[in-house]
Structures are given as C-alpha cells and as structure tokens.
Design an enzyme around this catalytic site. Sequence first.
Site, mmCIF file in Angstrom:
data_model
loop_
_atom_site.group_PDB
_atom_site.id
_atom_site.type_symbol
_atom_site.label_atom_id
_atom_site.label_comp_id
_atom_site.label_asym_id
_atom_site.label_seq_id
_atom_site.Cartn_x
_atom_site.Cartn_y
_atom_site.Cartn_z
ATOM 1 N N ASP A 277 2.656 -2.407 -60.996
ATOM 2 C CA ASP A 277 2.222 -1.809 -59.726
ATOM 3 C C ASP A 277 0.860 -2.419 -59.398
ATOM 4 O OD1 ASP A 277 1.332 -0.275 -57.657
ATOM 5 O OD2 ASP A 277 1.697 1.663 -58.631
ATOM 6 N N ASP B 90 3.059 -11.964 -38.439
ATOM 7 C CA ASP B 90 2.567 -12.172 -37.065
ATOM 8 C C ASP B 90 2.146 -10.857 -36.410
ATOM 9 O OD1 ASP B 90 5.088 -11.056 -36.723
ATOM 10 O OD2 ASP B 90 5.827 -12.605 -35.347
ATOM 11 N N GLU B 91 2.548 -9.719 -37.017
ATOM 12 C CA GLU B 91 2.247 -8.429 -36.377
ATOM 13 C C GLU B 91 0.754 -8.117 -36.352
ATOM 14 O OE1 GLU B 91 4.776 -5.170 -37.337
ATOM 15 O OE2 GLU B 91 6.556 -6.423 -37.434
ATOM 16 N N TYR C 85 1.582 -0.207 -40.419
ATOM 17 C CA TYR C 85 1.948 -1.377 -41.236
ATOM 18 C C TYR C 85 1.078 -2.583 -40.870
ATOM 19 C CZ TYR C 85 4.414 -5.727 -42.326
ATOM 20 O OH TYR C 85 4.711 -7.014 -42.735
ATOM 21 N N ASP D 258 12.767 5.555 -28.631
ATOM 22 C CA ASP D 258 12.036 4.339 -28.994
ATOM 23 C C ASP D 258 11.114 4.577 -30.192
ATOM 24 O OD1 ASP D 258 11.375 1.716 -28.789
ATOM 25 O OD2 ASP D 258 10.474 1.845 -26.799
ATOM 26 N N ARG D 259 10.799 3.487 -30.882
ATOM 27 C CA ARG D 259 9.790 3.520 -31.956
ATOM 28 C C ARG D 259 8.436 3.810 -31.299
ATOM 29 N NH1 ARG D 259 9.351 -1.997 -35.318
ATOM 30 N NH2 ARG D 259 10.899 -1.029 -36.663
ATOM 31 N N ALA E 281 3.886 -8.892 -52.423
ATOM 32 C CA ALA E 281 4.163 -7.463 -52.615
ATOM 33 C C ALA E 281 3.544 -6.661 -51.485
ATOM 34 C CB ALA E 281 3.596 -6.990 -53.954
ATOM 35 N N ALA F 146 -1.701 -2.714 -39.269
ATOM 36 C CA ALA F 146 -3.124 -2.468 -39.548
ATOM 37 C C ALA F 146 -3.427 -2.717 -41.022
ATOM 38 C CB ALA F 146 -3.506 -1.040 -39.149
ATOM 39 N N THR G 216 10.021 -0.924 -56.108
ATOM 40 C CA THR G 216 10.169 0.226 -55.220
ATOM 41 C C THR G 216 11.613 0.205 -54.711
ATOM 42 O OG1 THR G 216 9.649 -1.022 -53.209
ATOM 43 C CG2 THR G 216 7.774 -0.076 -54.432
HETATM 44 P P1 NAD Z 1 10.330 -6.186 -49.022
HETATM 45 O O1 NAD Z 1 9.993 -4.798 -48.623
HETATM 46 O O2 NAD Z 1 11.741 -6.630 -48.996
HETATM 47 O O3 NAD Z 1 9.803 -6.458 -50.513
HETATM 48 C C1 NAD Z 1 8.543 -6.019 -50.943
HETATM 49 C C2 NAD Z 1 8.510 -6.139 -52.465
HETATM 50 O O4 NAD Z 1 7.217 -5.690 -52.906
HETATM 51 C C3 NAD Z 1 9.554 -5.265 -53.180
HETATM 52 O O5 NAD Z 1 10.175 -5.996 -54.210
HETATM 53 C C4 NAD Z 1 8.737 -4.119 -53.760
HETATM 54 O O6 NAD Z 1 9.276 -3.580 -54.940
HETATM 55 C C5 NAD Z 1 7.388 -4.795 -54.008
HETATM 56 N N1 NAD Z 1 6.283 -3.846 -54.025
HETATM 57 C C6 NAD Z 1 6.016 -2.872 -53.119
HETATM 58 N N2 NAD Z 1 4.931 -2.165 -53.499
HETATM 59 C C7 NAD Z 1 4.496 -2.724 -54.662
HETATM 60 C C8 NAD Z 1 3.410 -2.457 -55.531
HETATM 61 N N3 NAD Z 1 2.569 -1.437 -55.304
HETATM 62 N N4 NAD Z 1 3.237 -3.240 -56.624
HETATM 63 C C9 NAD Z 1 4.089 -4.271 -56.876
HETATM 64 N N5 NAD Z 1 5.156 -4.547 -56.096
HETATM 65 C C10 NAD Z 1 5.345 -3.791 -54.999
HETATM 66 O O7 NAD Z 1 9.400 -7.095 -48.121
HETATM 67 P P2 NAD Z 1 9.685 -8.531 -47.481
HETATM 68 O O8 NAD Z 1 10.329 -8.354 -46.178
HETATM 69 O O9 NAD Z 1 10.284 -9.390 -48.498
HETATM 70 O O10 NAD Z 1 8.177 -8.999 -47.203
HETATM 71 C C11 NAD Z 1 7.434 -9.675 -48.216
HETATM 72 C C12 NAD Z 1 6.064 -10.020 -47.664
HETATM 73 O O11 NAD Z 1 6.209 -10.848 -46.513
HETATM 74 C C13 NAD Z 1 5.251 -8.811 -47.212
HETATM 75 O O12 NAD Z 1 3.924 -9.022 -47.557
HETATM 76 C C14 NAD Z 1 5.437 -8.791 -45.702
HETATM 77 O O13 NAD Z 1 4.327 -8.199 -45.080
HETATM 78 C C15 NAD Z 1 5.536 -10.265 -45.402
HETATM 79 N N6 NAD Z 1 6.309 -10.629 -44.203
HETATM 80 C C16 NAD Z 1 7.587 -10.138 -44.016
HETATM 81 C C17 NAD Z 1 8.323 -10.554 -42.903
HETATM 82 C C18 NAD Z 1 9.732 -10.080 -42.660
HETATM 83 O O14 NAD Z 1 10.296 -10.359 -41.611
HETATM 84 N N7 NAD Z 1 10.365 -9.381 -43.592
HETATM 85 C C19 NAD Z 1 7.758 -11.449 -41.986
HETATM 86 C C20 NAD Z 1 6.437 -11.909 -42.213
HETATM 87 C C21 NAD Z 1 5.750 -11.498 -43.327
HETATM 88 O O1 DAU Z 2 7.272 -9.919 -37.356
HETATM 89 C C1 DAU Z 2 7.292 -9.856 -38.744
HETATM 90 C C2 DAU Z 2 7.672 -8.462 -39.194
HETATM 91 O O2 DAU Z 2 9.053 -8.313 -38.888
HETATM 92 C C3 DAU Z 2 7.413 -8.209 -40.665
HETATM 93 O O3 DAU Z 2 6.037 -8.280 -40.908
HETATM 94 C C4 DAU Z 2 7.953 -6.843 -41.088
HETATM 95 O O4 DAU Z 2 7.793 -6.666 -42.480
HETATM 96 C C5 DAU Z 2 9.419 -6.779 -40.732
HETATM 97 O O5 DAU Z 2 9.925 -5.496 -41.040
HETATM 98 C C6 DAU Z 2 9.642 -7.084 -39.253
HETATM 99 O O6 DAU Z 2 9.121 -6.017 -38.419
HETATM 100 P P1 DAU Z 2 9.942 -5.479 -37.142
HETATM 101 O O7 DAU Z 2 9.486 -4.118 -36.839
HETATM 102 O O8 DAU Z 2 9.924 -6.468 -36.035
HETATM 103 O O9 DAU Z 2 11.447 -5.492 -37.771
HETATM 104 P P2 DAU Z 2 12.659 -4.450 -37.706
HETATM 105 O O10 DAU Z 2 13.821 -5.137 -38.328
HETATM 106 O O11 DAU Z 2 12.274 -3.107 -38.204
HETATM 107 O O12 DAU Z 2 12.922 -4.328 -36.142
HETATM 108 C C7 DAU Z 2 13.204 -5.464 -35.340
HETATM 109 C C8 DAU Z 2 13.337 -4.980 -33.902
HETATM 110 O O13 DAU Z 2 14.527 -4.182 -33.777
HETATM 111 C C9 DAU Z 2 12.188 -4.099 -33.442
HETATM 112 O O14 DAU Z 2 11.940 -4.361 -32.061
HETATM 113 C C10 DAU Z 2 12.729 -2.674 -33.600
HETATM 114 C C11 DAU Z 2 14.220 -2.849 -33.337
HETATM 115 N N1 DAU Z 2 15.124 -1.935 -34.065
HETATM 116 C C12 DAU Z 2 14.965 -1.853 -35.429
HETATM 117 C C13 DAU Z 2 15.786 -1.027 -36.171
HETATM 118 C C14 DAU Z 2 15.612 -0.916 -37.654
HETATM 119 C C15 DAU Z 2 16.125 -1.239 -33.403
HETATM 120 O O15 DAU Z 2 16.279 -1.347 -32.175
HETATM 121 N N2 DAU Z 2 16.939 -0.427 -34.140
HETATM 122 C C16 DAU Z 2 16.820 -0.282 -35.512
HETATM 123 O O16 DAU Z 2 17.591 0.499 -36.105
#
Ligand code: NAD
Ligand code: DAU
Length: 352
Positions: free
Chosen positions: A61, A133-134, A157, A287-288, A84, A159, A38
């Site tokens: 996919d 952790d969300e 997300y 805000d979000r 994924a 949920a 993606t």
């Molecule tokens: P990311 O969005 O960077 O990567 C997701 C990957 O999944 C991409 O390579 C995308 O192409 C692939 N993908 C998406 N839909 C797909 C599908 N239908 N079939 C096959 N592949 C698909 O995500 P990330 O930040 O690397 O997170 C990876 C995992 O870790 C996720 O499950 C996320 O919930 C979890 N996680 C992320 C964080 C964080 O801070 N980023 C923290 C805790 C847990």
């Molecule tokens: O806690 C783990 C999660 O952390 C993962 O499961 C998610 O995949 C990952 O995206 C992340 O979620 P958050 O929503 O916490 O991350 P994000 O980087 O989107 O935002 C971090 C914080 O910063 C959040 O409080 C929202 C805020 N923010 C984010 C963006 C993108 C801003 O203030 N401005 C921004 O432009």
Amino acid sequence: MKKTILVTGGAGFIGSHVVRRFVIKHPDYLIVNADKLTYAGNLENLADIEKFPNYIFEKTDIVDKKAVVDLFNKYQFDGVIHLAAESHVDRSIDSPDDFVMTNVVGTVNLLNAALASWNSHFAGKLFYHVSTDEVYGTLGKKGSFTEKTPYDPKSPYSASKASSDHFVRAYFNTYKLPIIISNCSNNYGPNQFPEKLIPLMINNIKNNKPLPVYGKGENIRDWLYVEDHAAAIDLIYHKGGIGETYNIGGNNEWKNIDLVRLLCRIMDRKLGRKEGSSEKLITFVKDRPGHDFRYSIDSSKLRNELGWQPSVSFEEGLEKTVDWYLENTRWLENVVSGEYEKYYEKMYLKRG
Ligand code: NAD
Ligand code: DAU
C-alpha cells in the site's frame, strides 16, 4: 539485471499492460510490481508473465510510508513508473478521501523514498509519474490541451491527480529529483474494470441490461488503445527529457452517445443479434455532477520530438476489446461480483 524498476499499480488496467511490455521487451530489467490489490487490482491480468525471472510482485500500500521505504531499501530501484491510483471519477465524487490518500499522500511517500534512496546520486535514475488529461479541466467545442494549458481540475479525482503532479514537479524544482510526467487521454482495451464506460457498456449489452448514458450523452472523450499508451510510456521513459511533460492522446474524439451506439452495432454483429436490438437498451440517466464536457489532447510534442504515434486504429482497437471481453467471461464474472456488484447497485440506483 541492468536496471531494477518499480512499477506501482501494475495489477490494474494500464499498469498490467506496462508491466507486461517492460518484462517482455526489456529482459535485462527486473520489474517489481507493487500494488495494494484494491477492487481494481487483479493479478489475473498478469498470469501470463508471473513466472518470468525478471518479474516480482510485492503487495504494497503506497499510503504506508514504512512499507514504501522498506521496498526501496530492499530493491535499490533505478527507476519508478508510478501508476497506482484511485482512478474512477464517479467513486471520487461519492467518497474523495481514498483519492487524497492514495493519489496525493501515496505519491509523496514514493517521492520521499526515491529522494532518500538516491541520496543526490541521480545519474541514471528516473521517477516517471503517469497522469491524466483531466488535470487541465474541461474544454468547449474547440481547442485541445497542450503541455502549457493551465491546470484547472474539476472533480475530486482530477484535483488529486493535479496535486500529485504539482508535488512531482516541486521535487524536481526543489531537490532536482529526476522526473518526467505524462498526461494521457481516455484509455480502453482488455483488463479495464467494467465501471468505466466501454467495458461497462460491453458487459451490459451482453447481459441485456440498461445502458446508462449520463445526461444527453453529448460529452466528448479522446480515446486511445491501452497498448499504445504503454508504448508511449516505454518511449518516454527511455527517451524523454528530465523535468519534461508529455501529453499522450489518440486524436480520436467521440461523443459518448455515438460511441455507445457504435458498441451496440458491433455487439449485435458479434452476438448474432438483430441489428438495432442493443440500442434499445440505451437509457439516459442523471448526469455526473460537474461532468467535464470535452477532453482533447494535443500530443504533437510527443509525436514531433520522440516520434511516437498510435499504432492501433479505433476500429481495430474496439474489435479487439469487444472480442477480449466476450472471450474472457471468467475474468469478467470474477470482477463483476462482490464489492463491484454492491457499488453498481448503489451508483445506478441513485441515478435512477
Ligand atoms: P486502475 O484503477 O485500473 O488501477 C489502479 C491500480 O492501482 C490497481 O491495481 C490498484 O490495486 C492500485 N492501487 C490503488 N490504490 C493503491 C495503493 N494505495 N497502493 C498501491 N496500489 C494501489 O487504474 P488505471 O485506469 O489503470 O490507471 C492507472 C494510472 O493511469 C492512474 O494513475 C490514472 O490516473 C492514470 N490514467 C488513467 C487513464 C485511463 O483512461 N484509465 C488515462 C490517463 C491516466
Ligand atoms: O481522461 C482520462 C481519464 O479517463 C482517466 O484519468 C480516468 O482514470 C478514467 O476513468 C477516464 O475518466 P472518464 O470520467 O472520462 O471515464 P469514464 O469511463 O468514467 O467515462 C467516460 C465518459 O462516459 C464520461 O463522459 C462519463 C460517461 N459515462 C460513464 C459511465 C461509467 C456514461 O455516460 N455512463 C457510464 O455509465
């Protein structure tokens, strides 16, 4: 090869670090990376290991049931590390459907394929589900999430991730499928798509663009360097208890506004700009919706039972991360184009 392991989402941010670690640290494993590619998936993230003999990429996919079954039939996997997902909270608020399809339906497709392929011969098999952790919801000023904290997801997300966790546990309870789940806090580091806070801010500071801080910037996140997450996954995969859950976190809480100011100071130094110049770019935006106030992870189970601890301090991790984004301009330019450009305009024009 001793084991064949399917890693889903291996071209994404965390997945690419997990794939690299397993390919290099476990040369006797065949690592099959299945990714749909993606907007968040990028094979450039794995350019350094793509020719290794124990690595294979399969464009897949996970929502496509037949493709998932075919993959299991082709490789007869011993294990699955499932990353994924659609992972960005703001995108889930804008359009939740893909989150249901990939995060819930895709996970169930993988569970069904593993169940059919292993056909009750579970010795040496493992389905490892990587979660967040969300799923626990949001905290006030005090306390931390433990593995026993009741699920209370607040965004589409979280949920969808909570739902996938429930399915994974249900397959353990009902069919005895050997599973492990880990729930990690916010990751940062190289290869993270610049829609997430830290790379977005680095990219905008570099380009002298406004730094959009949601609300008053008071929300708190618990940050972990991505390689420490990959190391935890490796440890849990090999030493974790079947049916168990492990929280992973950096014990490193930051208010968003303080973190953005810190990044501004680091970037001013690295770019040779006058101290305080990047901070002027900070812009408070709408805000979000339903913005979770605070995440904080209690990872004492993982630390005490399996001996894990983060190895990279926040100071060191941020330096490495900023350096990586400044050095990898081609990577950044390639991803900050096309689809992302449109997404960015849409999200931030709306916030104003
Ligand atoms: P990311 O969005 O960077 O990567 C997701 C990957 O999944 C991409 O390579 C995308 O192409 C692939 N993908 C998406 N839909 C797909 C599908 N239908 N079939 C096959 N592949 C698909 O995500 P990330 O930040 O690397 O997170 C990876 C995992 O870790 C996720 O499950 C996320 O919930 C979890 N996680 C992320 C964080 C964080 O801070 N980023 C923290 C805790 C847990
Ligand atoms: O806690 C783990 C999660 O952390 C993962 O499961 C998610 O995949 C990952 O995206 C992340 O979620 P958050 O929503 O916490 O991350 P994000 O980087 O989107 O935002 C971090 C914080 O910063 C959040 O409080 C929202 C805020 N923010 C984010 C963006 C993108 C801003 O203030 N401005 C921004 O432009």
